[in-house]
Design a protein around this motif. Structure first.
Motif, mmCIF file in Angstrom:
data_model
loop_
_atom_site.group_PDB
_atom_site.id
_atom_site.type_symbol
_atom_site.label_atom_id
_atom_site.label_comp_id
_atom_site.label_asym_id
_atom_site.label_seq_id
_atom_site.Cartn_x
_atom_site.Cartn_y
_atom_site.Cartn_z
ATOM 1 N N TRP A 268 0.811 -1.218 0.000
ATOM 2 C CA TRP A 268 0.000 0.000 0.000
ATOM 3 C C TRP A 268 0.844 1.268 0.000
ATOM 4 O O TRP A 268 0.356 2.345 -0.381
ATOM 5 N N HIS A 269 2.122 1.163 0.387
ATOM 6 C CA HIS A 269 2.990 2.344 0.364
ATOM 7 C C HIS A 269 3.201 2.880 -1.058
ATOM 8 O O HIS A 269 3.522 4.060 -1.245
ATOM 9 N N THR A 270 3.052 1.996 -2.063
ATOM 10 C CA THR A 270 3.287 2.396 -3.462
ATOM 11 C C THR A 270 2.003 2.820 -4.162
ATOM 12 O O THR A 270 2.050 3.202 -5.334
ATOM 13 N N TRP A 271 0.877 2.760 -3.491
ATOM 14 C CA TRP A 271 -0.398 3.149 -4.107
ATOM 15 C C TRP A 271 -0.465 4.670 -4.268
ATOM 16 O O TRP A 271 0.268 5.412 -3.601
ATOM 17 N N PRO A 272 -1.368 5.154 -5.134
ATOM 18 C CA PRO A 272 -1.620 6.597 -5.175
ATOM 19 C C PRO A 272 -1.944 7.098 -3.762
ATOM 20 O O PRO A 272 -2.652 6.428 -2.995
ATOM 21 N N GLU A 273 -1.440 8.264 -3.449
ATOM 22 C CA GLU A 273 -1.513 8.746 -2.068
ATOM 23 C C GLU A 273 -2.934 8.787 -1.523
ATOM 24 O O GLU A 273 -3.175 8.482 -0.347
ATOM 25 N N GLU A 274 -3.904 9.109 -2.369
ATOM 26 C CA GLU A 274 -5.271 9.246 -1.865
ATOM 27 C C GLU A 274 -5.886 7.894 -1.474
ATOM 28 O O GLU A 274 -6.907 7.856 -0.783
ATOM 29 N N LEU A 275 -5.249 6.779 -1.899
ATOM 30 C CA LEU A 275 -5.765 5.461 -1.562
ATOM 31 C C LEU A 275 -5.081 4.853 -0.335
ATOM 32 O O LEU A 275 -5.409 3.730 0.062
ATOM 33 N N ARG A 276 -4.159 5.575 0.235
ATOM 34 C CA ARG A 276 -3.435 5.023 1.389
ATOM 35 C C ARG A 276 -4.201 5.178 2.693
ATOM 36 O O ARG A 276 -3.840 4.565 3.703
ATOM 37 N N ASP A 277 -5.239 5.976 2.681
ATOM 38 C CA ASP A 277 -6.062 6.173 3.879
ATOM 39 C C ASP A 277 -7.299 5.285 3.771
ATOM 40 O O ASP A 277 -8.166 5.520 2.920
ATOM 41 N N ALA A 282 -11.433 8.679 -1.435
ATOM 42 C CA ALA A 282 -11.004 7.986 -2.652
ATOM 43 C C ALA A 282 -11.208 6.479 -2.525
ATOM 44 O O ALA A 282 -11.592 5.809 -3.496
ATOM 45 N N VAL A 283 -10.968 5.950 -1.346
ATOM 46 C CA VAL A 283 -11.191 4.518 -1.126
ATOM 47 C C VAL A 283 -12.685 4.219 -1.220
ATOM 48 O O VAL A 283 -13.094 3.198 -1.809
ATOM 49 N N GLY A 284 -13.507 5.087 -0.675
ATOM 50 C CA GLY A 284 -14.949 4.910 -0.791
ATOM 51 C C GLY A 284 -15.416 4.879 -2.232
ATOM 52 O O GLY A 284 -16.273 4.062 -2.614
ATOM 53 N N ARG A 285 -14.860 5.772 -3.058
ATOM 54 C CA ARG A 285 -15.224 5.793 -4.477
ATOM 55 C C ARG A 285 -14.755 4.507 -5.165
ATOM 56 O O ARG A 285 -15.465 3.954 -6.013
ATOM 57 N N PHE A 286 -13.564 4.048 -4.800
ATOM 58 C CA PHE A 286 -13.028 2.818 -5.397
ATOM 59 C C PHE A 286 -13.951 1.639 -5.092
ATOM 60 O O PHE A 286 -14.257 0.827 -5.977
ATOM 61 N N VAL A 287 -14.404 1.543 -3.856
ATOM 62 C CA VAL A 287 -15.289 0.448 -3.463
ATOM 63 C C VAL A 287 -16.581 0.498 -4.269
ATOM 64 O O VAL A 287 -17.080 -0.539 -4.746
ATOM 65 N N ALA A 288 -17.130 1.689 -4.442
ATOM 66 C CA ALA A 288 -18.369 1.825 -5.202
ATOM 67 C C ALA A 288 -18.183 1.392 -6.661
ATOM 68 O O ALA A 288 -19.080 0.792 -7.269
ATOM 69 N N GLU A 289 -17.008 1.677 -7.220
ATOM 70 C CA GLU A 289 -16.732 1.344 -8.618
ATOM 71 C C GLU A 289 -16.337 -0.118 -8.806
ATOM 72 O O GLU A 289 -16.395 -0.649 -9.915
#
Length: 629
Positions: A268-277, A282-289
C-alpha cells in the motif's frame, strides 16, 4: 509496559543478555533512532489506557460506572466483585476519560486429558484430488485419520492470507493479515456453486505433478476457477450476504485492500496517495466502482470459513499465530497508525546466527497499541483461534519484548523494546477461555528470566523439543507441548542420514566445523541406535523418547512419520525452495504407511501410561553399539 532498571519511557532496553548471559550495550544511535520511530508516549497515557483486571482485583480508580458488553451497567467501588462478568467493557470514572475495561480469568483454558497429535504443513500435504497444494479437504482427511488413530489434536502451519496478486508469498510467517485465511487452501470443487461451472479439475490436479508447490501457478488457476464460480453462483447463496454483514468493518477492510492490491500491487505504500487512507473518500469511491471485486474477496473468506469448519469438526486444530505481518499488507494498511514505520522485527545475534535475524514485519508500537485499546492484538488472537480450539503463538517472548531493527541497519544493530506483557497475557487467557482453546507458546531460543514462569501462571503451555532439551524427556514439564523438531530444524531422517548436513553445506549456512558440531550435538539426543541403523530406526527411537515425556500434549510431524529427509525451511537461505516441498506420501496413503502407524501407536501408548524412568533406560541397547554422537 514491563520495565527493567535500564528501560526508558519509550520501552527501549539499553542493554541485553545473549544466550551465554553476556551483557551487550545498545548503541546510542540505535536508541535515538528507535525513539524517533516509536514517537513520544503521551504523558497521560496511564490515565487513558485500557484497564486489564481480574474479578476481585483492586482498580486504579475509586469508583466508576461500567457499561458491560450486554449493554447493562454496574457500579464499581474501588475493586471488582468476585462475580464480575468476564469480557470487554467500558469504564467511566467521575471526571475521567472513558476507558476500556478488560476482565480476564487470568488463566487459559486447558484440556483435562493428555493427548498426542500430528503437526502438519498443510500446503505440503497433498492428495490425489489436490490442485498442486494441500487444502482444507486434505486437512479434513488428516483429521479423520488422526481421530481413527486416537489422536487428540492436529497442529497446522499459519493459514493466514497473503496478497491476492500473481506473485504469491511462500512463507506462512509473513502474511498480509492475521485475521483472514488464504484462499489457496480452498478445495475448489467443494465451494458452494462449483457444480454449476466446468472447472477442468484434471488441469488443476495436474499441478501436483511438479516436484515443488508452485503457488503462483496454483493461485492463477484456482483464482480463475473461483471467480467463475462466484460470478455464476456467488450472489445466489443466501447465507453469504448475512455472514458478510455479521463480520463487520474488518472484513470490509480486508476485501477492499485485496481489490486495491489487484489494481495497484501488494504494497500500500506504493499506491496513489489518496488510496493510502482506508477511511478516505477515494477509497470509498473505489469500493463503489469495484463493488463486485470487493464482494468476491469477501466471498472467498466465507467459503474458507465453511471449509475450515468441516475440516476441524470434532477435533482440536491448533493454529499458528505468526509474530507479525507484511509491512505493505492489509493489517498494516488498516492499522498504519499503530504499526511502526521505520523498523522491523527480528532477533539479536546468537550461536546459530552471528549476524542476527530480520524477519521483515513491522512491530506494533506499545503505547499506540494501548491507545488503540489493544484491538489489533485482540482481533489477531481471536481470528486465529476461531473455530478450531487451539492456538500456537510463534515467538511468544514477543509478548514481553521484541528485537527492533531500524530500517537500513543490520539485525545486529537492533534493541529490545518492551511490551505490556501482563495485559497481553490476560487478553490471551480471556480469548482462550471464551473459545475453549488450548494455547501453546513457542518459547525456543533465548528466553529471558520470568517468561516461562509468567506463561505457567497464565496456563500457556511451554514448547519443549528433543533437539533442544538437555534433560531426559521424563523430566520435561507437564504443562507443555513436547515435540522432536520444528519446521526450522532437521527432521530425524535428515539428521541421521546426513542429508540435512549436506544441504546446509550446499546453501552455505555455516562452516563445516559449525555444521558438524551442530549435528553431533543433536545426535547426542538419540542414544541407543546402532551406527549403521536405517533412518527409520532413528525415527522410531526418537518417538519412543518423546513418548516418555509427561507433557500434556505430544506432537509428531508428518515429515518425521514418513522419514522425510528435507525440513520445510532452512533459515537464512534465499535460494532454497523453502515452504514449497511437498510431503512424499499422498494423503490417501498416510493411514497405511507402516512407519506412520508405528509412530501413532508409540505416542498413543505414551499418553495413556505413566512414564517410568526405568522402563526405557537410555544408553546402550542390546544387539549393537549405541550412538552417542
Amino acid at each position: 509496559m514491563t520495565r527493567t532498571p535500564d528501560t526508558d519511557r519509550w520501552g527501549i532496553d539499553a542493554t541485553w543478555l545473549d544466550a551465554l548471559d553476556e551483557e551487550h550495550e545498545v548503541a546510542q544511535a540505535t536508541i535515538e533512532r528507535l525513539r524517533e520511530v516509536i514517537g513520544e508516549p503521551p504523558e497521560d497515557l496511564e490515565h487513558r489506557a485500557p484497564i486489564v483486571a481480574r474479578p476481585g482485583d483492586v482498580l486504579e480508580v475509586d469508583e466508576a460506572e461500567v457499561t458491560l458488553e450486554d449493554g447493562s451497567t454496574r457500579h464499581v467501588d474501588g475493586e471488582l466483585p468476585d462475580d464480575f462478568p468476564l469480557g470487554y467493557h467500558w469504564l467511566q470514572a467521575p471526571g475521567g476519560p472513558r476507558r476500556r475495561l478488560v476482565v480476564s480469568p487470568g488463566r487459559c483454558w486447558l484440556p483435562e486429558d493428555r493427548a498426542w497429535g500430528w503437526a502438519v504443513q498443510l500446503y505440503a500435504t497433498r492428495s490425489r484430488g489436490s490442485w498442486g497444494i494441500g487444502d482444507l479437504a486434505d486437512l479434513r482427511a488428516v483429521r479423520e485419520m488422526a481421530a481413527d488413530q486416537g489422536a487428540g489434536f492436529v497442529l497446522v502451519n499459519p493459514l493466514h492470507a497473503v496478497a491476492p496478486t500473481p506473485q504469491q508469498e511462500a512463507s506462512p510467517y509473513l502474511p498480509a493479515t492475521r485475521r483472514f485465511r488464504n484462499p489457496l487452501y480452498l478445495r475448489v470443487e467443494e465451494v458452494p456453486g462449483a457444480d454449476r461451472v466446468d472447472l477442468d479439475g484434471d488441469a488443476g490436479r495436474a499441478l501436483s505433478d511438479g516436484e515443488l508447490v508452485d503457488r503462483d501457478a496454483i493461485w492463477a488457476r484456482k483464482r480463475e476457477a473461483l471467480r467463475r464460480v462466484f460470478d455464476a453462483a456467488g450472489r445466489d447463496e443466501p447465507a453469504f450476504p448475512e455472514w458478510w454483514w455479521f463480520q463487520g468493518q474488518k472484513l470490509q477492510d480486508w476485501a477492499t485492500w485485496c481489490a486495491l492490491a489487484d489494481v495497484h500491487g501488494p504494497d500500500w505504500h506504493t499506491w496513489p496517495e489518496e488510496l493510502r487512507d482506508p477511511r478516505g473518500e477515494a477509497v470509498g469511491r473505489f469500493v463503489a466502482e469495484h463493488e463486485r471485486d470487493v464482494a468476491f474477496h469477501a466471498w472467498l473468506q466465507w467459503c474458507l470459513s465453511r471449509q475450515l469448519e468441516r475440516a476441524t469438526e470434532g477435533m482440536t486444530v491448533i493454529q499458528d499465530l505468526p509474530i507479525g505481518v507484511a509491512g505493505g499488507g492489509a493489517d498494516a494498511w488498516t492499522w498504519q497508525g499503530v504499526l511502526a514505520q521505520g523498523a522491523t522485527v527480528g532477533a539479536p545475534p546468537d550461536e546459530f546466527n552471528a549476524q542476527g535475524q530480520d524477519w521483515g514485519s513491522p512491530p506494533l508500537v506499545p503505547w499506540r497499541l494501548q491507545e488503540a485499546d489493544y484491538e489489533p492484538f485482540v482481533e489477531s488472537i481471536r481470528a486465529t483461534m476461531a473455530g478450531a480450539g487451539g492456538l500456537r503463538i510463534d515467538h511468544v517472548m514477543g509478548l514481553f519484548r521484541l528485537w527492533w531493527v531500524p530500517t537500513g541497519g543490520s539485525a545486529a544493530d537492533g534493541a529490545y523494546v518492551r511490551y505490556p506483557a501482563e495485559d497481553l497475557l490476560d487478553i490471551v487467557a480471556l480469548e482462550s477461555h471464551r473459545a475453549q482453546a488450548v494455547v501453546v507458546g513457542e518459547d525456543l531460543g533465548t528466553v529471558e528470566d520470568g517468561v516461562r514462569e509468567a506463561m505457567a501462571e497464565h496456563g500457556i503451555l511451554s514448547y519443549r523439543l528433543l533437539w533442544f532439551e538437555d534433560d531426559d524427556p521424563t523430566e520435561w514439564p507437564a504443562e507443555a507441548m513436547a515435540a522432536i523438531t520444528t519446521h526450522d530444524l532437521p527432521t530425524v531422517a535428515g539428521l541421521w542420514s546426513g542429508a540435512d548436513l549436506e544441504e546446509q553445506r550446499r546453501y552455505g549456512t555455516g562452516t563445516d566445523e559449525e555444521l558438524e558440531r551442530g549435528r553431533r550435538s543433536l545426535l547426542e539426543r538419540l542414544p541407543g541406535v546402532r551406527r549403521n541403523a536405517r533412518p527409520e530406526t532413528a525415527v522410531r527411537r526418537a518417538h519412543e523418547l518423546l513418548a516418555r515425556a509427561p507433557s500434556l500434549l505430544l506432537s509428531a510431524t508428518l515429515d518425521d512419520a514418513v522419514a522425510e529427509r528435507r525440513r520445510p525451511n532452512v533459515p537464512g537461505t534465499t535460494d532454497r525452495p523453502n515452504w514449497s516441498l511437498p510431503l512424499p506420501v499422498p494423503v490417501e496413503d498416510l493411514p497405511a504407511h507402516p512407519l506412520l502407524q508405528e509412530v501413532a501407536r508409540t505416542l498413543g501408548e505414551g499418553v495413556t501410561r505413566t512414564s517410568d524412568p526405568e522402563e526405557d533406560a537410555l544408553g546402550e541397547q542390546p544387539g549393537g553399539e549405541a550412538r552417542t554422537g
